[in-house]
Design a protein around this motif. Structure first.
Motif, PDB file in Angstrom:
ATOM      1  N   LYS A   1       7.588   6.234  -3.623  1.00  0.00           N
ATOM      2  CA  LYS A   1       7.805   7.092  -4.792  1.00  0.00           C
ATOM      3  C   LYS A   1       8.513   8.378  -4.394  1.00  0.00           C
ATOM      4  N   PRO A   2       9.512   8.816  -5.150  1.00  0.00           N
ATOM      5  CA  PRO A   2      10.104  10.131  -4.870  1.00  0.00           C
ATOM      6  C   PRO A   2       9.007  11.192  -4.978  1.00  0.00           C
ATOM      7  N   GLY A   3       9.023  12.166  -4.093  1.00  0.00           N
ATOM      8  CA  GLY A   3       7.980  13.208  -4.122  1.00  0.00           C
ATOM      9  C   GLY A   3       6.802  12.880  -3.215  1.00  0.00           C
ATOM     10  N   ALA A   4       6.781  11.658  -2.667  1.00  0.00           N
ATOM     11  CA  ALA A   4       5.664  11.311  -1.765  1.00  0.00           C
ATOM     12  C   ALA A   4       5.778  12.126  -0.473  1.00  0.00           C
ATOM     13  N   VAL A   5       4.624  12.342   0.180  1.00  0.00           N
ATOM     14  CA  VAL A   5       4.601  13.102   1.440  1.00  0.00           C
ATOM     15  C   VAL A   5       3.913  12.261   2.513  1.00  0.00           C
ATOM     16  N   ILE A   6       4.523  12.220   3.684  1.00  0.00           N
ATOM     17  CA  ILE A   6       3.913  11.521   4.826  1.00  0.00           C
ATOM     18  C   ILE A   6       3.700  12.549   5.930  1.00  0.00           C
TER      19      ILE A   6
ATOM     20  N   ASP B   1      16.792  11.143   1.514  1.00  0.00           N
ATOM     21  CA  ASP B   1      17.644  11.088   0.322  1.00  0.00           C
ATOM     22  C   ASP B   1      16.856  10.642  -0.908  1.00  0.00           C
ATOM     23  N   ASN B   2      15.842   9.800  -0.674  1.00  0.00           N
ATOM     24  CA  ASN B   2      15.030   9.378  -1.832  1.00  0.00           C
ATOM     25  C   ASN B   2      13.807  10.294  -2.043  1.00  0.00           C
ATOM     26  N   GLN B   3      13.916  11.539  -1.547  1.00  0.00           N
ATOM     27  CA  GLN B   3      12.939  12.599  -1.850  1.00  0.00           C
ATOM     28  C   GLN B   3      11.531  12.343  -1.317  1.00  0.00           C
ATOM     29  N   ILE B   4      11.462  11.811  -0.114  1.00  0.00           N
ATOM     30  CA  ILE B   4      10.151  11.704   0.556  1.00  0.00           C
ATOM     31  C   ILE B   4      10.129  12.756   1.659  1.00  0.00           C
ATOM     32  N   THR B   5       9.047  13.527   1.702  1.00  0.00           N
ATOM     33  CA  THR B   5       8.919  14.530   2.766  1.00  0.00           C
ATOM     34  C   THR B   5       8.131  13.901   3.910  1.00  0.00           C
ATOM     35  N   ILE B   6       8.709  13.977   5.114  1.00  0.00           N
ATOM     36  CA  ILE B   6       8.024  13.387   6.282  1.00  0.00           C
ATOM     37  C   ILE B   6       7.799  14.479   7.329  1.00  0.00           C
TER      38      ILE B   6
ATOM     39  N   GLU C   1       0.842  -1.209   0.000  1.00  0.00           N
ATOM     40  CA  GLU C   1       0.000   0.000   0.000  1.00  0.00           C
ATOM     41  C   GLU C   1       0.878   1.261   0.000  1.00  0.00           C
ATOM     42  N   CYS C   2       1.922   1.252   0.835  1.00  0.00           N
ATOM     43  CA  CYS C   2       2.760   2.454   0.988  1.00  0.00           C
ATOM     44  C   CYS C   2       3.504   2.779  -0.307  1.00  0.00           C
ATOM     45  N   ILE C   3       4.003   1.762  -0.990  1.00  0.00           N
ATOM     46  CA  ILE C   3       4.842   2.076  -2.154  1.00  0.00           C
ATOM     47  C   ILE C   3       4.004   2.600  -3.330  1.00  0.00           C
ATOM     48  N   GLN C   4       2.684   2.430  -3.228  1.00  0.00           N
ATOM     49  CA  GLN C   4       1.833   2.994  -4.286  1.00  0.00           C
ATOM     50  C   GLN C   4       1.324   4.396  -3.953  1.00  0.00           C
ATOM     51  N   ALA C   5       1.476   4.801  -2.686  1.00  0.00           N
ATOM     52  CA  ALA C   5       0.836   6.052  -2.244  1.00  0.00           C
ATOM     53  C   ALA C   5       1.643   7.296  -2.616  1.00  0.00           C
ATOM     54  N   ASP C   6       0.911   8.373  -2.927  1.00  0.00           N
ATOM     55  CA  ASP C   6       1.553   9.686  -3.115  1.00  0.00           C
ATOM     56  C   ASP C   6       1.583  10.439  -1.784  1.00  0.00           C
TER      57      ASP C   6
END
Ligand code: NAD
Length: 372
Positions: free
Chosen positions: A275-280, A303-308, A244-249
């Protein structure tokens, strides 16, 4: 007549726990002393409070000196002098941090915290946790949308078609359901997971898809809250949520278990593959967080462009709306308090009273302290 003081919540949450309208409703039962600028972030001026019958007082110390009963959202004591037995009513994250109690214990005060309210019919109108959670669920989605480098709804234009964002909501309680409703309004494709089987109907009634993972421990004695899960079940959750997580934006984390560490639902393995650009946005960082890399009070970009986002103070960013709801909750509690304060058996007052003359007398808190 009781003297009630309203302290300015200058530390962080910016919440005013009584509005001028609330004071109008209560002024026959008590006199009110408001620390100057208490309503500044809630849309209420000193003049509004005065017109409602309250007296504006310049400093915190003066309010503490005058009032018997002191109301505040989460302000703790600093160097204030407390000469006589005072009663404080607020929302204190005592279960998350017992250190919060120390200044109050030193001063020998009585302390009530509304996050310990029982989930009964009478307490429903006082439910500060639900009020805060509704605002937080809404705000979390807007925060994620504003940080995302993608748009949320499907947009068709001369350049082609942008697919709607995929939003995953973890925990479908009060905050999660509000997050689902907000993400749906923005046009996202929304999926949600909760361990409580009853949440499926709520999720689907908002037009989202429920991620069904069978085998959860549901406890009907937990007052509508979730309970801790078995290791086998958590393994199963881990595998399914990875997909589920790897498909989410966007992922909004709201899962909690009262008084316990929040469940880890976004694993490191999933974070590496997202995905790069995903936001949590992790709303559970004050109890450990649902996401392996979230940091309490901080926003990080991996580093892989996820904003948390681990912001613990999103409520303050909607302080006017939050104050409206919370002030009504405080007013309901205050009415009950003024009527029942002499009744030691009163269920609501027993559940919320933490300190009596500086001593911990709350059974739930004593049990938690014993466990440490
Ligand atoms: P909460 O803030 O404690 O938890 C948020 C959500 O996280 C809950 O839905 C919980 O089931 C979920 N959760 C916990 N562990 C999880 C895990 N491992 N994986 C996925 N999800 C997990 O709870 P809340 O939102 O305050 O309330 C939960 C429910 O209680 C509400 O949906 C509502 O039905 C009920 N409620 C009742 C009253 C009342 O009776 N007065 C008031 C408010 C809420």
């Amino acid at each position: 007549m009781k003297k009630i003081g309203l302290l300015r919540d200058h530390k962080k949450s910016k919440i005013a726990v009584l509005s001028p309208d609330n004071i109008k409703q209560l002024k026959d039962q008590a006199s009110f002393y408001v620390e100057s600028n208490s309503g500044k972030h809630a849309g209420f001026t000193n003049e509004n409070y005065e017109a409602a019958g309250a007296k504006i007082v310049d400093t915190r110390q003066e309010v503490i000196d005058i009032a018997d009963l002191l109301l505040t959202y989460s302000t703790i004591l600093d160097d204030e002098q407390i000469h006589t037995s005072k009663t404080f009513i607020g929302v204190y994250d005592v279960l998350g941090d017992f250190g919060t109690l120390i200044p109050f214990q030193k001063e020998g005060v009585n302390l009530y915290s509304l996050n310990l309210l029982p989930r009964t019919t009478i307490a429903q109108s006082m439910d500060v946790m639900s009020s805060a959670a509704s605002i937080l669920g809404y705000k979390a989605v807007l925060k994620a949308a504003s940080l995302s480098t993608s748009t949320i709804p499907m947009i068709t234009g001369a350049g082609g078609t942008l697919r709607p964002a995929k939003v995953l909501i973890l925990g479908a309680g009060v905050a999660g359901l509000q997050a689902i409703a907000t993400a749906k309004r923005l046009g996202a494709i929304v999926r949600a997971f909760d361990v409580r089987a009853v949440a499926k109907t709520d999720v689907e009634s908002l037009g989202a898809q429920f991620v069904n993972i069978e085998g959860a421990t549901d406890n009907s004695n937990a007052g509508g809250y979730a309970v801790e899960q078995t290791a086998d079940y958590l393994n199963k959750v881990d595998q399914i949520l990875y997909d589920e997580c790897i498909q989410a934006d966007i992922i909004i984390c709201t899962a909690r278990i009262p008084g316990k560490k929040a469940p880890l639902l976004v694993s490191e393995k999933a974070l590496h593959k997202m995905k790069p650009g995903a936001v949590i946005v992790d709303l559970a960082t004050d109890s450990g967080g649902n996401c392996a890399w979230s940091k309490k009070g901080k926003t990080i970009v991996t580093d892989n462009q996820i904003t948390i986002v681990g912001d613990t103070n999103l409520l303050a960013k909607s302080s006017k709306s939050a104050s409206f709801l919370l002030a009504n909750n405080f007013t309901s509690f205050l009415k009950h308090f003024l009527k029942n304060s002499e009744n030691e058996e009163d269920e609501i007052l027993r559940a919320t009273k933490i300190l009596t003359n500086g001593q911990v007398t709350n059974e739930r808190i004593l049990a938690e302290i014993d466990e440490i």
